[in-house]
Design a protein around this motif. Structure first.
Motif, PDB file in Angstrom:
ATOM      1  N   UNK A 146     -10.378 -33.470 -36.450  1.00 41.78           N
ATOM      2  CA  UNK A 146     -11.431 -32.528 -36.815  1.00 41.78           C
ATOM      3  C   UNK A 146     -12.532 -32.501 -35.762  1.00 41.78           C
ATOM      4  N   UNK A 147     -12.956 -33.679 -35.307  1.00 42.02           N
ATOM      5  CA  UNK A 147     -14.038 -33.737 -34.322  1.00 42.02           C
ATOM      6  C   UNK A 147     -13.572 -33.249 -32.951  1.00 42.02           C
ATOM      7  N   UNK A 148     -12.311 -33.483 -32.641  1.00 41.99           N
ATOM      8  CA  UNK A 148     -11.788 -32.960 -31.368  1.00 41.99           C
ATOM      9  C   UNK A 148     -11.812 -31.430 -31.362  1.00 41.99           C
ATOM     10  N   UNK A 149     -11.513 -30.826 -32.509  1.00 44.51           N
ATOM     11  CA  UNK A 149     -11.543 -29.357 -32.561  1.00 44.51           C
ATOM     12  C   UNK A 149     -12.971 -28.824 -32.443  1.00 44.51           C
ATOM     13  N   UNK A 150     -13.962 -29.687 -32.694  1.00 46.21           N
ATOM     14  CA  UNK A 150     -15.364 -29.286 -32.569  1.00 46.21           C
ATOM     15  C   UNK A 150     -15.903 -29.502 -31.157  1.00 46.21           C
ATOM     16  N   UNK A 151     -15.014 -29.916 -30.238  1.00 43.29           N
ATOM     17  CA  UNK A 151     -15.410 -30.035 -28.839  1.00 43.29           C
ATOM     18  C   UNK A 151     -15.852 -31.408 -28.401  1.00 43.29           C
ATOM     19  N   UNK A 152     -15.665 -32.427 -29.221  1.00 42.32           N
ATOM     20  CA  UNK A 152     -16.072 -33.785 -28.843  1.00 42.32           C
ATOM     21  C   UNK A 152     -14.956 -34.456 -28.050  1.00 42.32           C
ATOM     22  N   UNK A 153     -15.356 -35.132 -26.978  1.00 46.38           N
ATOM     23  CA  UNK A 153     -14.403 -35.830 -26.128  1.00 46.38           C
ATOM     24  C   UNK A 153     -14.188 -37.255 -26.642  1.00 46.38           C
ATOM     25  N   UNK A 154     -13.052 -37.825 -26.336  1.00 41.88           N
ATOM     26  CA  UNK A 154     -12.727 -39.170 -26.822  1.00 41.88           C
ATOM     27  C   UNK A 154     -13.740 -40.205 -26.340  1.00 41.88           C
ATOM     28  N   UNK A 155     -14.241 -40.058 -25.101  1.00 42.60           N
ATOM     29  CA  UNK A 155     -15.218 -41.033 -24.604  1.00 42.60           C
ATOM     30  C   UNK A 155     -16.532 -40.956 -25.377  1.00 42.60           C
ATOM     31  N   UNK A 156     -16.813 -39.807 -25.982  1.00 37.41           N
ATOM     32  CA  UNK A 156     -17.985 -39.697 -26.852  1.00 37.41           C
ATOM     33  C   UNK A 156     -17.686 -40.305 -28.220  1.00 37.41           C
ATOM     34  N   UNK A 157     -16.514 -40.010 -28.746  1.00 43.04           N
ATOM     35  CA  UNK A 157     -16.165 -40.438 -30.096  1.00 43.04           C
ATOM     36  C   UNK A 157     -16.052 -41.956 -30.204  1.00 43.04           C
ATOM     37  N   UNK A 158     -15.618 -42.605 -29.140  1.00 46.36           N
ATOM     38  CA  UNK A 158     -15.448 -44.048 -29.201  1.00 46.36           C
ATOM     39  C   UNK A 158     -16.794 -44.750 -29.403  1.00 46.36           C
ATOM     40  N   UNK A 159     -17.896 -44.089 -28.991  1.00 45.88           N
ATOM     41  CA  UNK A 159     -19.223 -44.678 -29.138  1.00 45.88           C
ATOM     42  C   UNK A 159     -19.792 -44.514 -30.548  1.00 45.88           C
ATOM     43  N   UNK A 160     -19.154 -43.720 -31.402  1.00 44.69           N
ATOM     44  CA  UNK A 160     -19.677 -43.492 -32.744  1.00 44.69           C
ATOM     45  C   UNK A 160     -19.367 -44.626 -33.695  1.00 44.69           C
ATOM     46  N   UNK A 161     -18.367 -45.437 -33.383  1.00 40.39           N
ATOM     47  CA  UNK A 161     -17.963 -46.496 -34.299  1.00 40.39           C
ATOM     48  C   UNK A 161     -17.094 -46.005 -35.437  1.00 40.39           C
ATOM     49  N   UNK A 162     -16.751 -44.722 -35.440  1.00 40.33           N
ATOM     50  CA  UNK A 162     -15.927 -44.149 -36.516  1.00 40.33           C
ATOM     51  C   UNK A 162     -14.442 -44.263 -36.226  1.00 40.33           C
ATOM     52  N   UNK A 163     -14.097 -44.827 -35.066  1.00 38.03           N
ATOM     53  CA  UNK A 163     -12.690 -44.876 -34.671  1.00 38.03           C
ATOM     54  C   UNK A 163     -12.349 -46.249 -34.102  1.00 38.03           C
ATOM     55  N   UNK A 164     -11.091 -46.610 -34.236  1.00 36.56           N
ATOM     56  CA  UNK A 164     -10.589 -47.875 -33.707  1.00 36.56           C
ATOM     57  C   UNK A 164      -9.431 -47.572 -32.764  1.00 36.56           C
ATOM     58  N   UNK A 165      -8.969 -48.576 -32.062  1.00 35.27           N
ATOM     59  CA  UNK A 165      -7.796 -48.411 -31.193  1.00 35.27           C
ATOM     60  C   UNK A 165      -6.954 -49.673 -31.271  1.00 35.27           C
ATOM     61  N   UNK A 166      -5.672 -49.499 -31.104  1.00 37.55           N
ATOM     62  CA  UNK A 166      -4.766 -50.653 -31.157  1.00 37.55           C
ATOM     63  C   UNK A 166      -4.989 -51.540 -29.936  1.00 37.55           C
ATOM     64  N   UNK A 167      -4.868 -52.838 -30.151  1.00 39.02           N
ATOM     65  CA  UNK A 167      -5.099 -53.792 -29.075  1.00 39.02           C
ATOM     66  C   UNK A 167      -4.163 -53.524 -27.908  1.00 39.02           C
ATOM     67  N   UNK A 168      -4.748 -53.427 -26.728  1.00 32.73           N
ATOM     68  CA  UNK A 168      -3.949 -53.208 -25.526  1.00 32.73           C
ATOM     69  C   UNK A 168      -3.633 -51.755 -25.255  1.00 32.73           C
ATOM     70  N   UNK A 169      -4.125 -50.837 -26.127  1.00 32.93           N
ATOM     71  CA  UNK A 169      -3.889 -49.409 -25.914  1.00 32.93           C
ATOM     72  C   UNK A 169      -5.216 -48.669 -26.002  1.00 32.93           C
ATOM     73  N   UNK A 170      -5.170 -47.422 -25.587  1.00 36.13           N
ATOM     74  CA  UNK A 170      -6.367 -46.574 -25.688  1.00 36.13           C
ATOM     75  C   UNK A 170      -6.216 -45.542 -26.797  1.00 36.13           C
ATOM     76  N   UNK A 171      -5.109 -45.620 -27.541  1.00 37.85           N
ATOM     77  CA  UNK A 171      -4.870 -44.656 -28.608  1.00 37.85           C
ATOM     78  C   UNK A 171      -5.855 -44.903 -29.754  1.00 37.85           C
ATOM     79  N   UNK A 172      -6.574 -43.871 -30.154  1.00 34.03           N
ATOM     80  CA  UNK A 172      -7.600 -43.984 -31.187  1.00 34.03           C
ATOM     81  C   UNK A 172      -7.067 -43.525 -32.543  1.00 34.03           C
TER      82      UNK A 172
END
Length: 633
Positions: free
Chosen positions: A173-199
């Protein structure tokens, strides 16, 4: 360290911000004469409106409680922000890019932009969660709320939402609103698997509460587990982010702040549903910490809201009656000395929290819980006594050693003797023995408490050999029945509200005037000092005068700047202002003539004829000025 905002930028913010538009967000204003508005004061409880705003000069003043200032001070007081935070907030509102003094570092434009992007992401996420609560997949969330007595209106009031069970519902939903992953990672609303960048979404299949700062911006979320297959903790909060610092956040503060300021009471509960229950039950001062103990940063927020200056206010902690609740209460007591306000604890004997009380016994039970509060130091004493066997001499002596320092710490010294007697009764010991222990604790410093909320340093310290600072002069309010004082007041109202009337013809006699009332003379002196500004922006003009007068008179300047000058329309207002100045000048001429006539009367028969002739010439000139004023009027 943040740099100082350039003064000219502060003035630009002040000039471009419509104070009426800002105040309208807090107070319902109605017309009160030409260019003036009034409403019920947001700073004190009143039934008749005495809070006046005059947008032309950018000033407000309450004739009931005396609060006054400009748009910056209004927002600063209402939202409990620092001066810099307030200017930055208003600058963003009117689209002004602020500059900072050399050597300092204010928030850079790109940093301000990043912060706003994070706030925007949180706002959109909160709307997403709220919408999801109405979907079929959120039935467990709606059932959870209903079982605790919260209907749809309650959920909407607190923005409660639902995080869908998928892995990337919010992310997509946030990606469709124009937010980039490097911005979203700073929100604390997303996690990623250890050793990967997949959110993937941090919150999944949970009931969601938006956590807002004191200004109402969403800065984080709290999430409650709903499904058994969720292996995470019962409650999961946003981690530390550039926006969210859990030690500085109080859930519900955005909704509670006005009632806290009004009633000077703050109630600390343990969870989101407890805050909801309290507010819905009529206890609108309730807040909760977010996954951390109530600590020093929270206290700073509370003290600002309560105006914790020793003139009243109370903080009420609610805890379960179990061992964990008692431990939490004692932690709170450890911070008690940092308050000037009285601290209390409200414990429900059955162990029910406010949410459970409202659910099973109704709104009144929640109110009764808060009304049953007792001083936190009394609670701490009783908890301490329970740890000892009072049936033995050794146990009573040990209990006295633990309790005496607590009695010594009671801020209101008039209460100490009463609690010394209470403690003697609880222990079954003589009043003399208990009193000696309490006094010894006071001498050791346990009870030496400042009236400044934990800061024992004096407000003024005179260095050895340095001269004492001169006292600020006291200005008494003039007699309203004194016609001369009334005339001077009206003239100052004209000068502050309609400075264009003081044109090249009227400014010299006005500047030369001598005001009899000391407070009005001080304002007149300030007007003369910044007189060149009268032809510029009216908002800056009033602010310049306000800054020039002694501190005790700044509220008077605001009062004069908003006082109503009776007139039917703009032309009538101009005529009224010119008439007021003419009468002021005539009054001054009358005073000068009286002085000259007194000099003539005191002269003997051998007076110098040239001096007598000069005095008569001055008298004639003053009389001609007086007649001219009347003709023009």
């Amino acid at each position: 360290m943040a740099g100082l905002i350039k003064r000219e930028d502060i003035e630009t913010v002040r000039q471009r911000t419509d104070i009426k538009e800002v105040v309208d967000g807090y107070v319902t204003l109605r017309g009160a004469g030409i260019g003036s508005f009034k409403g019920l004061c947001p700073f004190h409880d009143e039934r008749s409106p005495s809070f006046h705003v005059r947008p032309q000069v950018g000033t407000y003043h309450c004739f009931g409680c005396g609060e006054s200032g400009d748009v910056i001070s209004f927002v600063q007081k209402m939202d409990h922000l620092s001066f810099t935070e307030t200017v930055e907030k208003l600058a963003a509102r009117v689209g002004i890019e602020l500059r900072y003094e050399d050597g300092g570092s204010g928030p850079r434009r790109e940093d301000v932009g990043k912060r706003q992007r994070l706030l925007d992401a949180h706002k959109i996420a909160a709307e997403f969660f709220t919408a999801q609560l109405l979907t079929p997949g959120a039935i467990e969330g709606r059932r959870f709320l209903a079982e605790r007595g919260f209907d749809r209106n309650a959920a909407e009031q607190f923005g409660v939402g639902f995080a869908p069970q998928g892995w990337d519902g919010l992310l997509g939903h946030l990606r469709t609103k124009g937010f980039r992953d490097e911005e979203l990672v700073q929100t604390g609303m997303f996690s990623s698997r250890e050793g990967t960048t997949r959110m993937y979404d941090r919150f999944r299949g949970r009931l969601i509460w938006p956590i807002k700062d004191i200004t109402g911006d969403v800065i984080g979320f709290g999430a409650r587990k709903l499904f058994e297959d969720d292996k995470g903790p019962k409650y999961l909060n946003t981690p530390e982010t550039p926006l969210y610092k859990k030690s500085q956040v109080l859930y519900g503060i955005d909704q509670a702040k006005r009632e806290i300021v009004k009633s000077r009471q703050l109630v600390v509960v343990e969870g989101y549903t407890d805050v909801m229950a309290c507010h819905l039950a009529g206890v609108g001062t309730a807040v909760a910490t977010c996954g951390t103990a109530f600590g020093g940063d929270h206290i700073k927020i509370v003290r600002r809201l309560l105006s914790d200056d020793g003139s009243g206010g109370e903080v009420v902690f609610t805890f379960d009656g179990d061992a964990a609740g008692q431990k939490a209460a004692l932690r709170a007591f450890a911070e008690d000395q940092r308050f000037v306000a009285q601290t209390y604890v409200a414990v429900e004997p059955s162990g029910a929290d406010p949410c459970e009380l409202r659910q099973h016994r109704g709104d009144q039970a929640v109110k009764d819980l808060i009304d049953s509060r007792r001083p936190l130091f009394e609670f701490a004493i009783r908890v301490g006594l329970k740890k000892h066997d009072l049936n033995t001499v050794e146990g009573r002596v040990a209990a006295l050693r633990e309790a005496a320092p607590i009695v010594a710490q009671i801020r209101d010294s008039s209460l100490r003797p009463a609690y010394t007697r209470e403690l003697a009764g609880w222990l079954g010991m003589t009043m003399e023995d208990v009193s000696r222990s309490v006094q010894a604790a006071i001498r050791r410093g346990s009870g030496g408490l400042s009236s400044r909320g934990g800061d024992s340093s004096p407000s003024f310290r005179e260095e050895p050999g340095s001269p004492a600072e001169p006292e600020t002069p006291l200005y008494s309010r003039p007699d309203p029945k004194d016609p001369a004082a009334a005339m001077e007041r009206q003239a100052l109202e004209v000068a502050l509200q309609q400075p264009q009337v003081l044109d090249d013809a009227h400014w010299p006699p006005f500047a030369a005037m001598h005001f009899v009332v000391p407070a009005y003379q001080a304002v007149h002196t300030a007007i003369r000092a910044v007189g060149t500004a009268r032809t510029g922006d009216p908002v800056s003009w009033v602010e310049a005068v306000r800054e020039e007068v002694p501190e005790p008179l700044r509220a008077l300047v605001s009062e004069l700047a908003v006082a109503m000058i009776p007139a039917a329309d703009e032309e009538a207002l101009r005529r009224a202002c010119r008439d007021i100045l003419a009468r002021l000048f005539e009054l001054d001429i009358t005073r000068q003539k009286a002085d000259l006539l007194g000099q003539l009367q005191r002269m003997g028969v051998d007076a110098d004829p040239a001096v007598v002739q000069d005095l008569n010439r001055q008298l004639l000139g003053l009389e001609m000025q007086r007649r001219s004023l009347r003709q023009n009027a």
